[in-house]
Structure formats: structure tokens, C-alpha cells
Scaffold this motif. Structure first.
Motif, PDB file in Angstrom:
ATOM      1  N   PHE A  31      33.399   9.768   9.444  1.00  0.00           N
ATOM      2  CA  PHE A  31      34.701  10.371   9.150  1.00  0.00           C
ATOM      3  C   PHE A  31      34.788  10.821   7.697  1.00  0.00           C
ATOM      4  CE2 PHE A  31      39.211   9.836   7.934  1.00  0.00           C
ATOM      5  CZ  PHE A  31      39.760  10.795   8.771  1.00  0.00           C
ATOM      6  N   ILE A  32      34.402   9.952   6.778  1.00  0.00           N
ATOM      7  CA  ILE A  32      34.474  10.268   5.348  1.00  0.00           C
ATOM      8  C   ILE A  32      33.500  11.387   4.987  1.00  0.00           C
ATOM      9  CG2 ILE A  32      34.138   9.339   3.024  1.00  0.00           C
ATOM     10  CD1 ILE A  32      36.651   8.296   4.402  1.00  0.00           C
ATOM     11  N   SER A  33      32.293  11.329   5.509  1.00  0.00           N
ATOM     12  CA  SER A  33      31.326  12.379   5.204  1.00  0.00           C
ATOM     13  C   SER A  33      31.744  13.713   5.818  1.00  0.00           C
ATOM     14  CB  SER A  33      29.929  11.984   5.649  1.00  0.00           C
ATOM     15  OG  SER A  33      29.872  11.845   7.040  1.00  0.00           O
ATOM     16  N   SER A  34      32.430  13.683   6.948  1.00  0.00           N
ATOM     17  CA  SER A  34      32.940  14.913   7.545  1.00  0.00           C
ATOM     18  C   SER A  34      34.013  15.549   6.659  1.00  0.00           C
ATOM     19  CB  SER A  34      33.508  14.626   8.933  1.00  0.00           C
ATOM     20  OG  SER A  34      34.103  15.769   9.479  1.00  0.00           O
ATOM     21  N   ILE A  35      34.880  14.718   6.083  1.00  0.00           N
ATOM     22  CA  ILE A  35      35.906  15.229   5.182  1.00  0.00           C
ATOM     23  C   ILE A  35      35.269  15.840   3.933  1.00  0.00           C
ATOM     24  CG2 ILE A  35      37.795  14.546   3.652  1.00  0.00           C
ATOM     25  CD1 ILE A  35      38.567  12.483   5.796  1.00  0.00           C
ATOM     26  N   ALA A  36      34.318  15.122   3.348  1.00  0.00           N
ATOM     27  CA  ALA A  36      33.657  15.618   2.138  1.00  0.00           C
ATOM     28  C   ALA A  36      32.896  16.912   2.418  1.00  0.00           C
ATOM     29  CB  ALA A  36      32.718  14.551   1.595  1.00  0.00           C
ATOM     30  N   ALA A  37      32.186  16.960   3.533  1.00  0.00           N
ATOM     31  CA  ALA A  37      31.429  18.164   3.875  1.00  0.00           C
ATOM     32  C   ALA A  37      32.366  19.326   4.203  1.00  0.00           C
ATOM     33  CB  ALA A  37      30.504  17.884   5.051  1.00  0.00           C
TER      34      ALA A  37
ATOM     35  N   TRP B 232      27.783  14.522  11.873  1.00  0.00           N
ATOM     36  CA  TRP B 232      26.508  14.218  12.509  1.00  0.00           C
ATOM     37  C   TRP B 232      25.657  13.305  11.631  1.00  0.00           C
ATOM     38  CZ3 TRP B 232      21.427  16.153  11.409  1.00  0.00           C
ATOM     39  CH2 TRP B 232      20.487  15.830  12.375  1.00  0.00           C
ATOM     40  N   LEU B 233      25.589  13.602  10.338  1.00  0.00           N
ATOM     41  CA  LEU B 233      24.792  12.775   9.436  1.00  0.00           C
ATOM     42  C   LEU B 233      25.427  11.407   9.198  1.00  0.00           C
ATOM     43  CD1 LEU B 233      23.728  15.424   6.784  1.00  0.00           C
ATOM     44  CD2 LEU B 233      22.278  14.324   8.500  1.00  0.00           C
ATOM     45  N   GLY B 234      26.740  11.370   8.984  1.00  0.00           N
ATOM     46  CA  GLY B 234      27.406  10.118   8.663  1.00  0.00           C
ATOM     47  C   GLY B 234      27.570   9.184   9.835  1.00  0.00           C
ATOM     48  N   SER B 235      27.687   9.725  11.034  1.00  0.00           N
ATOM     49  CA  SER B 235      27.918   8.869  12.199  1.00  0.00           C
ATOM     50  C   SER B 235      26.690   8.046  12.558  1.00  0.00           C
ATOM     51  CB  SER B 235      28.363   9.700  13.395  1.00  0.00           C
ATOM     52  OG  SER B 235      27.331  10.548  13.827  1.00  0.00           O
ATOM     53  N   LYS B 236      25.552   8.382  12.002  1.00  0.00           N
ATOM     54  CA  LYS B 236      24.356   7.571  12.238  1.00  0.00           C
ATOM     55  C   LYS B 236      24.495   6.202  11.583  1.00  0.00           C
ATOM     56  CE  LYS B 236      21.459  11.614  12.567  1.00  0.00           C
ATOM     57  NZ  LYS B 236      20.484  11.632  13.611  1.00  0.00           N
ATOM     58  N   VAL B 237      25.342   6.122  10.539  1.00  0.00           N
ATOM     59  CA  VAL B 237      25.575   4.857   9.846  1.00  0.00           C
ATOM     60  C   VAL B 237      26.733   4.102  10.496  1.00  0.00           C
ATOM     61  CG1 VAL B 237      26.198   3.819   7.631  1.00  0.00           C
ATOM     62  CG2 VAL B 237      24.680   5.804   7.695  1.00  0.00           C
ATOM     63  N   GLY B 238      27.817   4.812  10.790  1.00  0.00           N
ATOM     64  CA  GLY B 238      28.979   4.178  11.395  1.00  0.00           C
ATOM     65  C   GLY B 238      30.105   5.184  11.549  1.00  0.00           C
ATOM     66  N   PHE B 239      31.161   4.757  12.238  1.00  0.00           N
ATOM     67  CA  PHE B 239      32.275   5.658  12.524  1.00  0.00           C
ATOM     68  C   PHE B 239      32.995   6.105  11.258  1.00  0.00           C
ATOM     69  CE2 PHE B 239      36.754   6.417  13.438  1.00  0.00           C
ATOM     70  CZ  PHE B 239      36.643   7.442  14.356  1.00  0.00           C
ATOM     71  N   MET B 240      33.372   5.160  10.404  1.00  0.00           N
ATOM     72  CA  MET B 240      34.116   5.513   9.186  1.00  0.00           C
ATOM     73  C   MET B 240      33.258   6.314   8.219  1.00  0.00           C
ATOM     74  SD  MET B 240      37.229   4.886   9.464  1.00  0.00           S
ATOM     75  CE  MET B 240      37.733   5.218   7.807  1.00  0.00           C
TER      76      MET B 240
ATOM     77  N   ALA C  10      31.481  24.286  10.415  1.00  0.00           N
ATOM     78  CA  ALA C  10      30.042  24.018  10.363  1.00  0.00           C
ATOM     79  C   ALA C  10      29.719  22.816   9.485  1.00  0.00           C
ATOM     80  CB  ALA C  10      29.306  25.258   9.851  1.00  0.00           C
ATOM     81  N   PHE C  11      30.264  22.801   8.274  1.00  0.00           N
ATOM     82  CA  PHE C  11      29.937  21.707   7.372  1.00  0.00           C
ATOM     83  C   PHE C  11      30.575  20.394   7.813  1.00  0.00           C
ATOM     84  CE2 PHE C  11      28.539  25.162   4.767  1.00  0.00           C
ATOM     85  CZ  PHE C  11      27.523  24.624   3.992  1.00  0.00           C
ATOM     86  N   GLY C  12      31.761  20.447   8.404  1.00  0.00           N
ATOM     87  CA  GLY C  12      32.377  19.239   8.933  1.00  0.00           C
ATOM     88  C   GLY C  12      31.562  18.626  10.047  1.00  0.00           C
ATOM     89  N   TRP C  13      31.023  19.476  10.916  1.00  0.00           N
ATOM     90  CA  TRP C  13      30.181  18.978  12.002  1.00  0.00           C
ATOM     91  C   TRP C  13      28.897  18.370  11.458  1.00  0.00           C
ATOM     92  CZ3 TRP C  13      25.297  20.226  13.789  1.00  0.00           C
ATOM     93  CH2 TRP C  13      24.942  19.631  15.007  1.00  0.00           C
TER      94      TRP C  13
END
Length: 53
Positions: free
Chosen positions: A30-36, A19-27, A12-15
Motif C-alpha cells: 500500500f505504501i509503495s503504491s502511494i509513493a510510486a 506489485w513490488l511492495g506486496s511481496k513483503v506485505g500488504f501495508m 502504471a507506477f501505482g501498479w
């Protein structure tokens, strides 16, 4: 039971992080998905440990 909540938290948190980070860019997604996902591990562990053990 704790492992189930950790898995749900990671998913859930990775998704949400992706979702939030990909609005800025791919990387950023990816990084925000790892942190979440790390936050999801902690929250899933706390729920499983505090309420079901």
C-alpha cells in the motif's frame, strides 16, 4: 493532454509499486503504491508539459 499522461503515470507506477511492495506485505504494498503513484504524477506531468504543450 497532460491530465491523460498523469492518469497513465498514476495507474502504471501505482501498479508497479503495489506489485513490488506486496511481496513483503500488504501495508508495504500500500505504501509503495502511494509513493510510486506520486512518482507517476510527476513523470506524467513532465511528459505532458514538455512534449505536448
Amino acid at each position: 493532454m497532460t491530465k491523460l499522461f498523469i492518469f497513465i503515470g498514476i495507474t502504471a507506477f501505482g501498479w508497479i509499486g503495489w506489485w513490488l511492495g506486496s511481496k513483503v506485505g500488504f501495508m508495504t504494498g500500500f505504501i509503495s503504491s502511494i509513493a510510486a503513484s506520486m512518482v507517476g504524477v510527476y513523470i506524467g506531468w513532465r511528459i505532458g508539459h514538455d512534449y505536448f504543450e
